[in-house]
Design a protein around this motif. Structure first.
Motif, PDB file in Angstrom:
ATOM      1  N   THR A  30      21.001  63.182 -33.605  1.00 46.69           N
ATOM      2  CA  THR A  30      21.365  64.232 -32.823  1.00 46.69           C
ATOM      3  C   THR A  30      20.227  65.183 -32.941  1.00 46.69           C
ATOM      4  OG1 THR A  30      22.283  65.221 -35.249  1.00 46.69           O
ATOM      5  CG2 THR A  30      23.998  64.378 -33.575  1.00 46.69           C
ATOM      6  N   GLU A  31      19.361  64.734 -33.661  1.00 51.63           N
ATOM      7  CA  GLU A  31      17.957  65.570 -33.927  1.00 51.63           C
ATOM      8  C   GLU A  31      17.099  64.381 -34.470  1.00 51.63           C
ATOM      9  OE1 GLU A  31      16.315  68.774 -36.992  1.00 51.63           O
ATOM     10  OE2 GLU A  31      18.220  69.088 -36.448  1.00 51.63           O
ATOM     11  N   PHE A  32      15.881  64.250 -33.850  1.00 50.00           N
ATOM     12  CA  PHE A  32      14.879  63.239 -34.250  1.00 50.00           C
ATOM     13  C   PHE A  32      13.440  63.891 -34.279  1.00 50.00           C
ATOM     14  CE2 PHE A  32      12.517  59.353 -34.138  1.00 50.00           C
ATOM     15  CZ  PHE A  32      13.325  58.687 -35.058  1.00 50.00           C
ATOM     16  N   GLY A  33      12.700  63.611 -35.223  1.00 50.35           N
ATOM     17  CA  GLY A  33      11.234  64.150 -35.389  1.00 50.35           C
ATOM     18  C   GLY A  33      10.810  63.656 -36.478  1.00 50.35           C
ATOM     19  N   ILE A  34       9.399  63.843 -36.776  1.00 50.00           N
ATOM     20  CA  ILE A  34       8.911  63.288 -38.099  1.00 50.00           C
ATOM     21  C   ILE A  34       9.085  64.088 -39.277  1.00 50.00           C
ATOM     22  CG2 ILE A  34       6.374  62.932 -38.933  1.00 50.00           C
ATOM     23  CD1 ILE A  34       5.364  62.455 -36.128  1.00 50.00           C
ATOM     24  N   GLN A  35       9.226  65.324 -39.233  1.00 46.61           N
ATOM     25  CA  GLN A  35       9.674  66.214 -40.119  1.00 46.61           C
ATOM     26  C   GLN A  35      11.063  66.329 -40.598  1.00 46.61           C
ATOM     27  OE1 GLN A  35       7.194  67.151 -42.449  1.00 46.61           O
ATOM     28  NE2 GLN A  35       6.048  66.363 -41.308  1.00 46.61           N
ATOM     29  N   MET A  68      13.238  54.548 -38.575  1.00 46.14           N
ATOM     30  CA  MET A  68      13.048  55.103 -37.352  1.00 46.14           C
ATOM     31  C   MET A  68      11.939  56.338 -37.292  1.00 46.14           C
ATOM     32  SD  MET A  68      14.503  53.355 -34.611  1.00 46.14           S
ATOM     33  CE  MET A  68      14.559  54.595 -33.306  1.00 46.14           C
ATOM     34  N   SER A  69      12.019  57.205 -38.332  1.00 45.97           N
ATOM     35  CA  SER A  69      11.546  58.269 -38.465  1.00 45.97           C
ATOM     36  C   SER A  69      10.066  57.734 -39.021  1.00 45.97           C
ATOM     37  CB  SER A  69      12.073  59.144 -39.634  1.00 45.97           C
ATOM     38  OG  SER A  69      12.954  59.719 -39.194  1.00 45.97           O
ATOM     39  N   ALA A  70       9.845  56.818 -39.779  1.00 44.76           N
ATOM     40  CA  ALA A  70       8.578  56.191 -39.997  1.00 44.76           C
ATOM     41  C   ALA A  70       7.781  55.638 -38.964  1.00 44.76           C
ATOM     42  CB  ALA A  70       8.533  54.937 -41.331  1.00 44.76           C
ATOM     43  N   ASN A  71       8.725  55.100 -38.136  1.00 45.46           N
ATOM     44  CA  ASN A  71       8.177  54.232 -36.978  1.00 45.46           C
ATOM     45  C   ASN A  71       7.499  55.473 -35.884  1.00 45.46           C
ATOM     46  OD1 ASN A  71       7.819  51.368 -36.392  1.00 45.46           O
ATOM     47  ND2 ASN A  71       9.687  51.667 -37.473  1.00 45.46           N
ATOM     48  N   LEU A  72       8.079  56.777 -35.765  1.00 45.87           N
ATOM     49  CA  LEU A  72       7.525  57.730 -35.009  1.00 45.87           C
ATOM     50  C   LEU A  72       6.279  58.204 -35.595  1.00 45.87           C
ATOM     51  CD1 LEU A  72       8.080  59.647 -32.645  1.00 45.87           C
ATOM     52  CD2 LEU A  72       9.211  60.935 -34.132  1.00 45.87           C
ATOM     53  N   HIS A  73       6.348  58.278 -37.062  1.00 43.51           N
ATOM     54  CA  HIS A  73       4.943  58.827 -37.546  1.00 43.51           C
ATOM     55  C   HIS A  73       3.923  57.724 -37.533  1.00 43.51           C
ATOM     56  CE1 HIS A  73       2.310  60.166 -40.767  1.00 43.51           C
ATOM     57  NE2 HIS A  73       2.356  58.869 -41.389  1.00 43.51           N
ATOM     58  N   LEU A  79       3.326  49.574 -36.829  1.00 47.86           N
ATOM     59  CA  LEU A  79       4.831  49.289 -36.988  1.00 47.86           C
ATOM     60  C   LEU A  79       5.172  49.710 -38.403  1.00 47.86           C
ATOM     61  CD1 LEU A  79       7.475  47.844 -36.130  1.00 47.86           C
ATOM     62  CD2 LEU A  79       6.166  45.784 -36.709  1.00 47.86           C
ATOM     63  N   ALA A  80       6.218  50.462 -38.751  1.00 45.87           N
ATOM     64  CA  ALA A  80       6.590  50.547 -39.814  1.00 45.87           C
ATOM     65  C   ALA A  80       7.820  49.567 -40.393  1.00 45.87           C
ATOM     66  CB  ALA A  80       7.010  52.224 -40.176  1.00 45.87           C
ATOM     67  N   VAL A  81       7.788  48.980 -41.574  1.00 46.44           N
ATOM     68  CA  VAL A  81       8.673  48.160 -42.171  1.00 46.44           C
ATOM     69  C   VAL A  81       9.047  48.619 -43.384  1.00 46.44           C
ATOM     70  CG1 VAL A  81       7.885  46.237 -40.668  1.00 46.44           C
ATOM     71  CG2 VAL A  81       6.820  46.555 -42.596  1.00 46.44           C
ATOM     72  N   GLY A  82      10.463  48.442 -43.621  1.00 49.86           N
ATOM     73  CA  GLY A  82      11.084  48.800 -45.009  1.00 49.86           C
ATOM     74  C   GLY A  82      10.516  47.827 -45.915  1.00 49.86           C
ATOM     75  N   VAL A  83      10.124  48.282 -46.979  1.00 49.39           N
ATOM     76  CA  VAL A  83       9.723  47.463 -48.223  1.00 49.39           C
ATOM     77  C   VAL A  83      10.581  47.635 -49.542  1.00 49.39           C
ATOM     78  CG1 VAL A  83       7.233  47.002 -47.245  1.00 49.39           C
ATOM     79  CG2 VAL A  83       7.734  49.032 -48.835  1.00 49.39           C
ATOM     80  N   ASP A  84      11.334  49.031 -49.378  1.00 43.63           N
ATOM     81  CA  ASP A  84      12.192  49.380 -50.433  1.00 43.63           C
ATOM     82  C   ASP A  84      13.304  50.224 -50.165  1.00 43.63           C
ATOM     83  OD1 ASP A  84      12.817  49.275 -53.549  1.00 43.63           O
ATOM     84  OD2 ASP A  84      12.379  51.366 -53.410  1.00 43.63           O
ATOM     85  N   ILE A  85      14.474  50.143 -50.468  1.00 40.93           N
ATOM     86  CA  ILE A  85      15.503  51.047 -50.386  1.00 40.93           C
ATOM     87  C   ILE A  85      16.397  51.002 -51.640  1.00 40.93           C
ATOM     88  CG2 ILE A  85      17.025  49.423 -49.165  1.00 40.93           C
ATOM     89  CD1 ILE A  85      17.562  51.870 -47.120  1.00 40.93           C
ATOM     90  N   ASN A  86      16.862  52.397 -51.917  1.00 37.85           N
ATOM     91  CA  ASN A  86      17.830  52.488 -52.924  1.00 37.85           C
ATOM     92  C   ASN A  86      18.938  53.488 -52.745  1.00 37.85           C
ATOM     93  OD1 ASN A  86      17.155  55.175 -54.309  1.00 37.85           O
ATOM     94  ND2 ASN A  86      15.168  53.924 -54.273  1.00 37.85           N
ATOM     95  N   ALA A  87      20.152  53.549 -53.100  1.00 35.94           N
ATOM     96  CA  ALA A  87      21.133  54.501 -52.716  1.00 35.94           C
ATOM     97  C   ALA A  87      22.037  54.960 -53.912  1.00 35.94           C
ATOM     98  CB  ALA A  87      21.940  53.971 -51.452  1.00 35.94           C
ATOM     99  N   THR A  88      22.137  56.108 -54.206  1.00 35.51           N
ATOM    100  CA  THR A  88      23.213  56.460 -55.193  1.00 35.51           C
ATOM    101  C   THR A  88      24.298  57.057 -54.334  1.00 35.51           C
ATOM    102  OG1 THR A  88      21.419  56.780 -56.662  1.00 35.51           O
ATOM    103  CG2 THR A  88      23.461  58.066 -57.432  1.00 35.51           C
ATOM    104  N   HIS A  89      25.437  56.769 -54.641  1.00 34.66           N
ATOM    105  CA  HIS A  89      26.501  57.249 -53.804  1.00 34.66           C
ATOM    106  C   HIS A  89      27.389  57.855 -54.997  1.00 34.66           C
ATOM    107  CE1 HIS A  89      25.718  54.072 -51.200  1.00 34.66           C
ATOM    108  NE2 HIS A  89      26.241  53.067 -51.833  1.00 34.66           N
ATOM    109  N   THR A  90      27.594  59.292 -54.435  1.00 39.30           N
ATOM    110  CA  THR A  90      28.148  60.417 -55.366  1.00 39.30           C
ATOM    111  C   THR A  90      29.577  60.682 -55.170  1.00 39.30           C
ATOM    112  OG1 THR A  90      27.091  61.884 -54.290  1.00 39.30           O
ATOM    113  CG2 THR A  90      25.987  61.056 -56.424  1.00 39.30           C
TER     114      THR A  90
END
Length: 140
Positions: A30-35, A68-73, A79-90
Motif C-alpha cells: 500500500t506504500e513503498f519506499g526506501i524509508q 523488496m525495500s533493500a532491493n529498492l535501496h 541485488l539484495a539477498v537475505g542472509v538472516d531473518i528472525n521473528a518474535t510473535h507476541t
C-alpha cells in the motif's frame, strides 16, 4: 516521503513483482519506499490448523517487505539477498487483515537491516521481524 516518491516506489514494486508466494498469500503493498514500506495480508487462507495466522506467514510478509525495500535501496545493477531473518510473535491474529510496516535500521552500501512491525486490525502488535540483506552486484 513525498507523494511522488511513494508513487515511484509503488510503481517500481509493481513492475518488479512480489513473487509467486507473496501473491498466493494475498500480500498487497500500500506504500513503498526506501524509508518506509507498508503491506497488508489477509488472515484467511494463511492460518495454521487451529485458526491462528501461521507464524511462517508473518515471516513471509516481513521478508517480502524487507527484501523488496533493500532491493529498492540497492539500486540498478545491484541485488539484495537475505542472509538472516528472525521473528518474535507476541499475539495471534485470527481474522481480518494484518498490516506490516517496514522501516530501515541500517542502510549501507553492502548490507541493510530492516524491522517489520505487524499489527492486527485493532492496532495490536502481533509480530516483530528483523531481516538482514547483503547487497551485491547483479550476476553477469
Amino acid at each position: 516521503m513525498t507523494e511522488t516518491t511513494q508513487t515511484a516506489g509503488l510503481e517500481w514494486a509493481t513492475h518488479r513483482g512480489m513473487g509467486a508466494l507473496a501473491e498466493k498469500m494475498g500480500i498487497e503493498f500500500t506504500e513503498f519506499g526506501i524509508q518506509r514500506s507498508v503491506a497488508t495480508m489477509p488472515v484467511e487462507g494463511n492460518t495454521q490448523p487451529v485458526g491462528l495466522l501461521h507464524g511462517g506467514a508473518y515471516v513471509v510478509l516481513g521478508e517480502s517487505l524487507g527484501s523488496m525495500s533493500a532491493n529498492l535501496h540497492a539500486g540498478p545493477g545491484r541485488l539484495a539477498v537475505g542472509v538472516d531473518i528472525n521473528a518474535t510473535h507476541t499475539r495471534s491474529a485470527t481474522s481480518g487483515i494484518v498490516t506490516a510496516v517496514c522501516t530501515p535500521v541500517h542502510l549501507g552500501r553492502s548490507m541493510t537491516v530492516h524491522e517489520i512491525a505487524v499489527d492486527d486490525e485493532q492496532g495490536r502488535r502481533c509480530s516483530t521481524i528483523r531481516i538482514t540483506n547483503m547487497i551485491k552486484d547483479m550476476p553477469a
